[in-house]
Design an enzyme around this catalytic site. Structure first.
Site, PDB file in Angstrom:
ATOM      1  N   ASN A 220      76.501 -62.813  31.944  1.00  0.00           N
ATOM      2  CA  ASN A 220      76.368 -61.368  32.197  1.00  0.00           C
ATOM      3  C   ASN A 220      77.475 -60.639  31.442  1.00  0.00           C
ATOM      4  OD1 ASN A 220      78.769 -61.050  34.031  1.00  0.00           O
ATOM      5  ND2 ASN A 220      77.602 -62.572  35.183  1.00  0.00           N
ATOM      6  N   ASP A 289      74.030 -65.534  40.392  1.00  0.00           N
ATOM      7  CA  ASP A 289      73.394 -65.818  41.682  1.00  0.00           C
ATOM      8  C   ASP A 289      72.436 -66.998  41.584  1.00  0.00           C
ATOM      9  OD1 ASP A 289      74.657 -63.740  43.092  1.00  0.00           O
ATOM     10  OD2 ASP A 289      73.321 -62.283  42.137  1.00  0.00           O
ATOM     11  N   LYS A 299      68.918 -79.858  23.023  1.00  0.00           N
ATOM     12  CA  LYS A 299      68.470 -78.486  22.762  1.00  0.00           C
ATOM     13  C   LYS A 299      66.950 -78.405  22.953  1.00  0.00           C
ATOM     14  CE  LYS A 299      68.452 -74.914  19.261  1.00  0.00           C
ATOM     15  NZ  LYS A 299      68.482 -74.641  17.838  1.00  0.00           N
ATOM     16  N   ASP A 316      77.439 -68.873  47.380  1.00  0.00           N
ATOM     17  CA  ASP A 316      78.166 -67.596  47.438  1.00  0.00           C
ATOM     18  C   ASP A 316      79.626 -67.939  47.786  1.00  0.00           C
ATOM     19  OD1 ASP A 316      79.375 -65.141  48.275  1.00  0.00           O
ATOM     20  OD2 ASP A 316      77.362 -64.301  48.404  1.00  0.00           O
ATOM     21  N   PHE A 333      83.835 -57.365  45.748  1.00  0.00           N
ATOM     22  CA  PHE A 333      83.448 -56.281  44.851  1.00  0.00           C
ATOM     23  C   PHE A 333      81.928 -56.230  44.856  1.00  0.00           C
ATOM     24  CE2 PHE A 333      86.873 -54.467  42.194  1.00  0.00           C
ATOM     25  CZ  PHE A 333      87.946 -55.110  42.799  1.00  0.00           C
ATOM     26  N   LYS A 347      76.298 -55.498  52.424  1.00  0.00           N
ATOM     27  CA  LYS A 347      76.898 -56.709  51.852  1.00  0.00           C
ATOM     28  C   LYS A 347      78.210 -57.046  52.557  1.00  0.00           C
ATOM     29  CE  LYS A 347      75.806 -57.071  47.611  1.00  0.00           C
ATOM     30  NZ  LYS A 347      75.681 -56.787  46.195  1.00  0.00           N
ATOM     31  N   LYS A 351      78.657 -60.536  54.515  1.00  0.00           N
ATOM     32  CA  LYS A 351      79.646 -61.530  54.065  1.00  0.00           C
ATOM     33  C   LYS A 351      80.888 -61.547  54.949  1.00  0.00           C
ATOM     34  CE  LYS A 351      78.086 -61.354  49.245  1.00  0.00           C
ATOM     35  NZ  LYS A 351      78.311 -61.887  47.914  1.00  0.00           N
TER      36      LYS A 351
HETATM   37  O1  C5P Z   1      76.085 -60.470  46.542  1.00  0.00           O
HETATM   38  P1  C5P Z   1      76.803 -59.945  45.358  1.00  0.00           P
HETATM   39  O2  C5P Z   1      76.768 -60.892  44.193  1.00  0.00           O
HETATM   40  O3  C5P Z   1      76.437 -58.577  44.934  1.00  0.00           O
HETATM   41  O4  C5P Z   1      78.323 -59.840  45.870  1.00  0.00           O
HETATM   42  C1  C5P Z   1      79.341 -59.532  45.041  1.00  0.00           C
HETATM   43  C2  C5P Z   1      80.618 -60.134  45.567  1.00  0.00           C
HETATM   44  O5  C5P Z   1      80.403 -61.494  45.941  1.00  0.00           O
HETATM   45  C3  C5P Z   1      81.684 -60.168  44.504  1.00  0.00           C
HETATM   46  O6  C5P Z   1      82.917 -60.035  45.168  1.00  0.00           O
HETATM   47  C4  C5P Z   1      81.497 -61.564  43.906  1.00  0.00           C
HETATM   48  O7  C5P Z   1      82.675 -62.030  43.293  1.00  0.00           O
HETATM   49  C5  C5P Z   1      81.104 -62.385  45.103  1.00  0.00           C
HETATM   50  N1  C5P Z   1      80.194 -63.500  44.810  1.00  0.00           N
HETATM   51  C6  C5P Z   1      80.643 -64.806  44.946  1.00  0.00           C
HETATM   52  N2  C5P Z   1      79.802 -65.854  44.707  1.00  0.00           N
HETATM   53  C7  C5P Z   1      78.540 -65.647  44.327  1.00  0.00           C
HETATM   54  C8  C5P Z   1      78.061 -64.320  44.172  1.00  0.00           C
HETATM   55  C9  C5P Z   1      78.913 -63.285  44.414  1.00  0.00           C
HETATM   56  O8  C5P Z   1      81.820 -65.009  45.281  1.00  0.00           O
HETATM   57  N3  C5P Z   1      77.740 -66.692  44.093  1.00  0.00           N
END
Ligand code: C5P
Length: 406
Positions: A220, A289, A299, A316, A333, A347, A351
């Site tokens: 990304n 995600d 390849k 996560d 964030f 969120k 979390k």
């Molecule tokens: O759910 P989302 O990806 O929008 O949440 C963002 C927050 O969760 C950010 O602080 C990001 O660093 C953290 N995050 C994480 N592990 C993931 C996805 C997001 O720690 N797999």
């Protein structure tokens, strides 16, 4: 891989300020010219004071042109302030930085001598004194220099460096003056209140890269700027900081320990291996995600037929850390493209985070500044738009005041 390397140049945090830059005789005096240029560009007033020997390496005219201010070289010079220049110049200065500081000048300082303008100024100062030694490695290692440096440290002088590397004399070793960016970072850090002294802060930063095959992957547009700025701000505030960084070319802030990773799974492993003994965890990284269920060893060949990739969810990291028994203070964030506060607050609750920093995805990713809303149990608190380092310093203050008192 864990490293701790150079910093990026920054403005001084508590306003532009005024610095007295002492330049003594050494080849590294040319680096002091670059230092002056960067400080001036950041809005700092720089009064350059040169020893006689320094003027043999770089002319006062160079510093005068770069600083836009008179350069002082002589205790008896008329511009040195009606015979009281040694007092006047240090009054109101935020710091005196002597860069380069020769072995001879360190010896003079350690003895408290005052036989030229710069040494007199250092003795008559009422502000912090920083010295950046630069000399041949044997001069630096000599017992006399070691004694002098120990005395200076005991006297409260901050000794910055020196670095190890190739020296002007073509020898290799310890004695190289720190780079201007490192010196500025040290000056900046000295002016920040130590709100996180004694705290251990772990952060994630940057994007992750999920391999599809040996040459392709899913990533990304996160630059890592916000995470690295926060790491710098936390270190300036006195914390012991580790940043687990996805692929990013950004330099590591001074004093920050860096762990480089590639994928979300590696980032999770690196965080979970270090989280047990930290006080604060900040998930700034844009973690993927989803990741390919299988990364192809070879390849993938182009066939013209549609190609289907099966993606599986990643762990996560933030939610996992926040759910731990005795979890650190966790900050998340959230970049949302619409209804920012509503989605971000969902969120935060899901979390189980005491603090979440929400912004519009379009505003945040890759840019140099950001406009965020802080979400906590008391509601939403909007902050004005600011550059990421200023925002990072503000966030450090916000985190510090929310930490449970020991
Ligand atoms: O759910 P989302 O990806 O929008 O949440 C963002 C927050 O969760 C950010 O602080 C990001 O660093 C953290 N995050 C994480 N592990 C993931 C996805 C997001 O720690 N797999």
């Amino acid at each position: 891989m864990e490293t701790s390397v150079a910093a990026n140049p920054t403005a001084l945090p508590a306003g532009p300020g005024r610095v007295v830059l002492g330049v003594t005789g050494g080849i590294a005096a040319y680096k002091a010219a670059e230092l002056t240029r960067i400080l001036v560009k950041a809005g700092t007033a720089v009064d350059v004071v040169m020893t006689d020997a320094a003027t043999r390496f770089v002319t006062p005219m160079t510093f005068q042109a770069l600083s836009g201010r008179p350069v002082l070289t002589d205790l008896w010079q008329s511009g040195a302030g009606d015979g009281m220049g040694h007092i006047a110049l240090s009054r109101g200065a935020d710091a005196i930085l002597v860069a380069p500081a020769s072995a001879d000048f360190l010896a003079k300082l350690a003895q408290g001598r005052a036989d030229d303008l710069l040494s007199t100024l250092c003795l008559a100062r009422d502000c912090p004194l920083f010295v950046a030694p630069a000399m041949n490695r044997q001069m630096w290692a000599h017992a006399a220099t070691r004694r002098n440096v120990a005395q200076l440290v005991a006297d409260g002088v901050v000794v910055l460096g020196p670095d190890t590397g190739e020296l002007a004399c073509k020898e290799h070793g310890e004695g190289r003056m720190l780079e201007p960016a490192d010196l500025i970072a040290a000056l900046s850090a000295s002016r920040v209140p130590k709100l996180l002294a004694g705290k251990r802060v772990l952060l994630t930063a940057g994007p992750t890269f999920e391999a599809i095959d040996p040459v392709r992957g899913i990533t990304n547009s996160s630059s890592g700027k916000m995470g690295f700025a926060l790491a710098q701000a936390a270190a300036e505030a006195g914390a012991v900081v580790t940043v687990v960084a996805g692929p990013s070319a950004l330099p590591t802030p001074t004093g920050v320990r860096r762990v480089d990773v590639t994928s979300a799974a590696q980032m999770a492993d690196a965080v979970l291996a270090r989280v047990a003994d930290c006080d604060v965890f900040v998930g700034v990284a844009a973690v993927a995600d989803y990741t390919p269920e299988t990364a192809h060893a070879q390849k993938i060949k182009k066939s013209g037929a549609p190609l289907t990739l099966t993606l599986k969810p990643t762990l996560d990291i933030l939610a996992t850390v926040a759910a731990r028994l005795g979890a650190p203070f966790c900050v998340g964030f959230a970049a949302e493209s619409d209804e920012v506060e509503r989605f971000a607050e969902d969120k935060r609750k899901r979390k189980k985070l005491p603090l979440l920093v929400a912004n519009r995805a379009q505003d945040a990713l890759g840019s140099d500044d950001n406009e965020v809303t802080l979400l906590d149990a008391d509601g939403a608190h909007r902050l004005p738009r600011m550059d990421k380092l200023a925002l990072a310093r503000r966030l450090v203050a916000e985190i510090a005041r929310r930490l449970p008192s020991p």
